[in-house]
Scaffold this motif. Structure first.
Motif, PDB file in Angstrom:
ATOM      1  N   TYR A   1       0.750  -1.233   0.047  1.00  0.00           N
ATOM      2  CA  TYR A   1      -0.158   0.064   0.132  1.00  0.00           C
ATOM      3  C   TYR A   1       0.928   1.279   0.045  1.00  0.00           C
ATOM      4  O   TYR A   1       1.794   1.468   0.935  1.00  0.00           O
ATOM      5  CB  TYR A   1      -0.843   0.000   1.175  1.00  0.00           C
ATOM      6  CG  TYR A   1      -1.560  -1.255   1.454  1.00  0.00           C
ATOM      7  CD1 TYR A   1      -2.754  -1.690   0.399  1.00  0.00           C
ATOM      8  CD2 TYR A   1      -1.414  -2.127   2.416  1.00  0.00           C
ATOM      9  CE1 TYR A   1      -3.344  -2.612   0.792  1.00  0.00           C
ATOM     10  CE2 TYR A   1      -1.922  -3.350   2.739  1.00  0.00           C
ATOM     11  CZ  TYR A   1      -3.042  -3.755   1.854  1.00  0.00           C
ATOM     12  OH  TYR A   1      -3.883  -5.105   1.794  1.00  0.00           O
TER      13      TYR A   1
ATOM     14  N   GLY B   1      -2.178   5.818  -1.939  1.00  0.00           N
ATOM     15  CA  GLY B   1      -3.593   5.140  -1.714  1.00  0.00           C
ATOM     16  C   GLY B   1      -4.086   5.204  -0.483  1.00  0.00           C
ATOM     17  O   GLY B   1      -5.443   5.286  -0.361  1.00  0.00           O
ATOM     18  N   LEU B   2      -3.345   5.331   0.754  1.00  0.00           N
ATOM     19  CA  LEU B   2      -3.936   5.101   2.009  1.00  0.00           C
ATOM     20  C   LEU B   2      -4.448   6.570   2.320  1.00  0.00           C
ATOM     21  O   LEU B   2      -5.533   6.604   3.017  1.00  0.00           O
ATOM     22  CB  LEU B   2      -2.847   4.773   3.155  1.00  0.00           C
ATOM     23  CG  LEU B   2      -2.370   3.385   3.103  1.00  0.00           C
ATOM     24  CD1 LEU B   2      -1.131   3.427   3.942  1.00  0.00           C
ATOM     25  CD2 LEU B   2      -3.447   2.368   3.650  1.00  0.00           C
TER      26      LEU B   2
ATOM     27  N   HIS C   1      -7.845   6.843   0.265  1.00  0.00           N
ATOM     28  CA  HIS C   1      -8.749   5.894   0.790  1.00  0.00           C
ATOM     29  C   HIS C   1      -9.269   6.668   2.231  1.00  0.00           C
ATOM     30  O   HIS C   1     -10.514   6.467   2.420  1.00  0.00           O
ATOM     31  CB  HIS C   1      -8.190   4.567   1.375  1.00  0.00           C
ATOM     32  CG  HIS C   1      -8.993   3.488   1.933  1.00  0.00           C
ATOM     33  ND1 HIS C   1      -9.312   3.291   3.314  1.00  0.00           N
ATOM     34  CD2 HIS C   1      -9.746   2.287   1.256  1.00  0.00           C
ATOM     35  CE1 HIS C   1     -10.044   2.176   3.375  1.00  0.00           C
ATOM     36  NE2 HIS C   1     -10.416   1.692   2.219  1.00  0.00           N
TER      37      HIS C   1
ATOM     38  N   VAL D   1      -5.311  -5.878   6.558  1.00  0.00           N
ATOM     39  CA  VAL D   1      -5.939  -4.923   5.545  1.00  0.00           C
ATOM     40  C   VAL D   1      -6.204  -3.652   6.143  1.00  0.00           C
ATOM     41  O   VAL D   1      -7.106  -3.092   6.079  1.00  0.00           O
ATOM     42  CB  VAL D   1      -7.319  -5.414   4.925  1.00  0.00           C
ATOM     43  CG1 VAL D   1      -7.316  -4.650   3.737  1.00  0.00           C
ATOM     44  CG2 VAL D   1      -7.344  -6.894   4.645  1.00  0.00           C
ATOM     45  N   ASN D   2      -5.000  -3.249   6.861  1.00  0.00           N
ATOM     46  CA  ASN D   2      -5.187  -1.892   7.625  1.00  0.00           C
ATOM     47  C   ASN D   2      -6.436  -1.597   8.467  1.00  0.00           C
ATOM     48  O   ASN D   2      -6.932  -0.386   8.729  1.00  0.00           O
ATOM     49  CB  ASN D   2      -5.294  -0.860   6.550  1.00  0.00           C
ATOM     50  CG  ASN D   2      -4.127  -0.954   5.605  1.00  0.00           C
ATOM     51  OD1 ASN D   2      -2.890  -1.193   5.851  1.00  0.00           O
ATOM     52  ND2 ASN D   2      -4.651  -1.257   4.069  1.00  0.00           N
TER      53      ASN D   2
ATOM     54  N   GLY E   1      -8.702   0.432   7.311  1.00  0.00           N
ATOM     55  CA  GLY E   1      -8.251   1.800   6.793  1.00  0.00           C
ATOM     56  C   GLY E   1      -8.811   2.720   8.180  1.00  0.00           C
ATOM     57  O   GLY E   1      -8.260   3.925   8.183  1.00  0.00           O
TER      58      GLY E   1
ATOM     59  N   THR F   1      -7.345  -4.370  -2.222  1.00  0.00           N
ATOM     60  CA  THR F   1      -8.033  -3.158  -2.429  1.00  0.00           C
ATOM     61  C   THR F   1      -8.140  -2.052  -1.217  1.00  0.00           C
ATOM     62  O   THR F   1      -8.824  -1.261  -1.265  1.00  0.00           O
ATOM     63  CB  THR F   1      -9.372  -3.254  -2.748  1.00  0.00           C
ATOM     64  OG1 THR F   1      -9.975  -3.802  -1.815  1.00  0.00           O
ATOM     65  CG2 THR F   1      -9.566  -4.181  -4.161  1.00  0.00           C
ATOM     66  N   THR F   2      -7.108  -2.225  -0.250  1.00  0.00           N
ATOM     67  CA  THR F   2      -6.727  -1.232   0.892  1.00  0.00           C
ATOM     68  C   THR F   2      -7.797  -1.174   1.895  1.00  0.00           C
ATOM     69  O   THR F   2      -7.197  -0.800   2.984  1.00  0.00           O
ATOM     70  CB  THR F   2      -6.537   0.216   0.198  1.00  0.00           C
ATOM     71  OG1 THR F   2      -5.537   0.005  -0.858  1.00  0.00           O
ATOM     72  CG2 THR F   2      -6.052   1.038   1.156  1.00  0.00           C
TER      73      THR F   2
ATOM     74  N   TRP G   1      -6.471   3.408  -4.921  1.00  0.00           N
ATOM     75  CA  TRP G   1      -6.320   2.735  -3.909  1.00  0.00           C
ATOM     76  C   TRP G   1      -6.474   0.978  -4.238  1.00  0.00           C
ATOM     77  O   TRP G   1      -6.091   0.439  -3.209  1.00  0.00           O
ATOM     78  CB  TRP G   1      -6.784   2.792  -2.513  1.00  0.00           C
ATOM     79  CG  TRP G   1      -8.335   3.007  -2.531  1.00  0.00           C
ATOM     80  CD1 TRP G   1      -9.116   1.897  -2.356  1.00  0.00           C
ATOM     81  CD2 TRP G   1      -9.057   4.042  -2.628  1.00  0.00           C
ATOM     82  NE1 TRP G   1     -10.429   2.514  -2.360  1.00  0.00           N
ATOM     83  CE2 TRP G   1     -10.556   3.621  -2.397  1.00  0.00           C
ATOM     84  CE3 TRP G   1      -8.863   5.664  -2.866  1.00  0.00           C
ATOM     85  CZ2 TRP G   1     -11.501   4.677  -2.485  1.00  0.00           C
ATOM     86  CZ3 TRP G   1      -9.939   6.170  -2.915  1.00  0.00           C
ATOM     87  CH2 TRP G   1     -11.091   5.842  -2.814  1.00  0.00           C
TER      88      TRP G   1
ATOM     89  N   SER H   1      -4.778  -2.079  -5.618  1.00  0.00           N
ATOM     90  CA  SER H   1      -3.316  -2.602  -5.889  1.00  0.00           C
ATOM     91  C   SER H   1      -2.902  -3.051  -7.304  1.00  0.00           C
ATOM     92  O   SER H   1      -4.067  -3.414  -8.185  1.00  0.00           O
ATOM     93  CB  SER H   1      -2.832  -3.892  -4.867  1.00  0.00           C
ATOM     94  OG  SER H   1      -3.571  -4.823  -5.380  1.00  0.00           O
TER      95      SER H   1
END
Length: 537
Positions: free
Chosen positions: A193, A197-198, A201, A228-229, A232, A327-328, A389, A391
């Protein structure tokens, strides 16, 4: 326009400038809960960056985190990428074989480890070829471990510089973090990532028509920070100054309900199995959930009955989120649109049980051999995605060519598009059931099964058939104390589906095997049950 880079350092600086008084509540054990302000957290984050830099961290260095949702993990979320290095969030629920693979494949040089997870890493230390330093995250002043070069997180911070300055020349396209897929087959695949992107997002998550995360919110990320973060939410919460509640290690659904009550949580997110557990508690106990403005559910399908119970009985809005490691992850959200105000109760239930509308910033397309599918809610195709965001490859992995083609990520999810443009996932390409040349959606049958009052969980798999090629088999787990026969279940389904969609048999299980992030492990079910049905039905 000014060429301002979209990097995570701006989130940290904003938090310490405007929200220094706002709180982070972090549970690190059954008996210890920390409460610190964003101002204190920012100083600790700078100290961590300083300490890791002294250990040799530079731009591009991989730092692994092996930890639960707690404040030290949140410090790593920013200290590492804001210095130009890459935080590899290691999935603590993977097998030893996969842990060894991903730590070596990512080339992690430092591992940050929650103290209760030490035995796992101690057991595989001899097979980790790239790790130079182990840092143990613990509240205890004593440190006992067999790991070489092990250090105390808190001692490192005590000796570090709280005024550490992050580099000003970070490029927004630099890698900031990475996660590996949970791997139902083969080795996990790495996804990187970027700062850009982050950043984008997070802006999407703060938008009103998306998740609407704002300063007034108190956010409880149940979805793990090692996967997966955490969808987010840690990044977005820091950026907007929302109060964060981090549930820590080995939490239960009872603890989740307690935290929502005690801290007046407004937004929380987790997999449907979490909400099934919460539903069971709320059915038996009077608890105050009135602070919640919505819960987000993703990772697997949410049955209509579960959604109805939260929406109608508990008066808690239930929103489905869809995404992937690649996909973040947020791709679409099942938010209520204005035109749905006129829907009947059943029409609204149908809409809310889909994966919703593609969020701003992402482009989605559903295609089959005839091209883009019509918006008829029936024609199936594979969902593909692209956006800032999403990949574009797997990390050092030749399997990239399997899913990244022509500028699109081919998700492997089979979907239809409703008349309103909503995405409805009907299956994974590998989980679709083809019977007599016609496709059957296992997800639709699962949702129907889990709407039965006696059924707690359900998974539907394909079993071989000498005439029809494949037939559906229903695997169900009943609610505690519930009783229902196979015949009653099949009769219940017969009112909802064509005869050829009805499973040929029902298997009653104590539990359904799941992946490390709570998804049904259908591959294992097929392996175990196909031997019981050797082309005989």
């Amino acid at each position: 326009m000014m060429d301002t880079q979209l990097v995570l350092t701006s989130f940290l600086k904003r938090a310490e400038t405007y929200f220094a008084h706002k709180k982070i509540i972090s549970r690190t054990s059954d008996t210890v809960t920390h409460e610190l302000t964003y101002g204190e957290w920012a100083k600790r984050t700078r100290r961590l960056a300083s300490a890791l830099t002294k250990l040799g961290m530079t731009k591009g260095t991989k730092i692994g985190s092996f930890a639960w949702n707690q404040h030290r993990h949140l410090e790593a979320y920013f200290a590492v990428p804001c210095t130009g290095a890459i935080l590899h969030m290691v999935n603590i629920r993977l097998s030893e074989e996969h842990l060894i693979y991903i730590i070596n494949h990512a080339q992690d040089e430092v591992l940050l480890i929650d103290v209760d997870l030490l035995p796992i890493i101690e057991g595989i230390q001899d097979q980790l070829t790239t790790v130079k330093h182990y840092i143990v995250m613990t509240d205890d002043e004593t440190l006992e471990t067999t790991l070489p070069n092990a250090m105390s997180y808190e001692q490192l911070l005590a000796e570090a510089d709280e005024s550490f300055e992050f580099p000003e020349d970070l490029d927004e396209n630099l890698p900031a973090g990475m996660c590996y897929t949970s791997a139902t087959t083969g080795n996990p695949k790495g996804v990187v990532y970027t700062h850009r992107g982050l950043y984008l997002h997070s802006l999407m998550q703060a938008a009103t028509d998306s998740m609407g995360i704002c300063e007034r919110d108190t956010v409880l990320p149940i979805v793990p920070m090692f996967h997966v973060n955490a969808w987010g939410l840690p990044f977005t919460s820091v950026n907007v100054g929302a109060t964060l509640v981090l549930p820590g290690p080995q939490f239960t659904t009872g603890l989740i309900v307690d935290l929502i009550e005690q801290h007046r949580v407004t937004v929380t997110a987790g997999v449907p199995t979490i909400w099934l557990g919460v539903q069971q508690i709320l059915e038996k106990e009077t608890r105050d959930m009135s602070s919640l403005r919505t819960i987000f559910a993703g990772g697997s399908a949410s049955p209509k009955g579960l959604i109805r119970t939260f929406e109608k009985k508990f008066n808690i809005p239930y929103t489905i989120a869809y995404g992937m490691t690649e996909t973040t992850p947020i791709v679409s959200l099942g938010t209520k649109q204005s035109w749905m105000d006129d829907y009947s109760e059943e029409e609204l239930a149908d809409a809310l049980s889909t994966q919703g509308m593609t969020v701003m910033g992402v482009e989605s397309s559903i295609v089959n051999e005839d091209g883009e599918v019509p918006w008829d809610g029936e024609t199936m195709g594979e969902l593909r995605l692209r956006g800032p965001w999403i990949s574009h490859e797997y990390y050092n992995d030749e399997r990239t060519l399997d899913v990244y083609r022509d500028g699109w990520l081919y998700t492997g999810d089979i979907a239809v598009r409703t008349k309103d443009g909503l995405i409805k996932i009907t299956d994974r390409t590998k989980d679709l059931i083809k019977s007599g040349g016609e496709w059957i959606s296992s997800v639709d049958i699962e949702n129907a099964l889990m709407s039965h009052e006696a059924i707690f969980e359900a998974a539907v798999i394909a079993i071989p058939h000498v005439r029809w090629q494949e037939r559906p088999l229903a695997c169900v787990v009943l609610h505690e104390g519930a009783e229902v026969t196979k015949e009653e279940i099949l009769e219940y389904l017969s009112t909802q589906f064509a005869k050829w969609w009805i499973p040929d048999d029902v298997v009653f299980l104590k539990e359904i095997p799941k992946t490390s992030v709570g998804k049904f492990l259908k591959a294992k079910l097929r392996e175990e049950l196909n031997t019981l049905y050797p082309m005989q039905l």
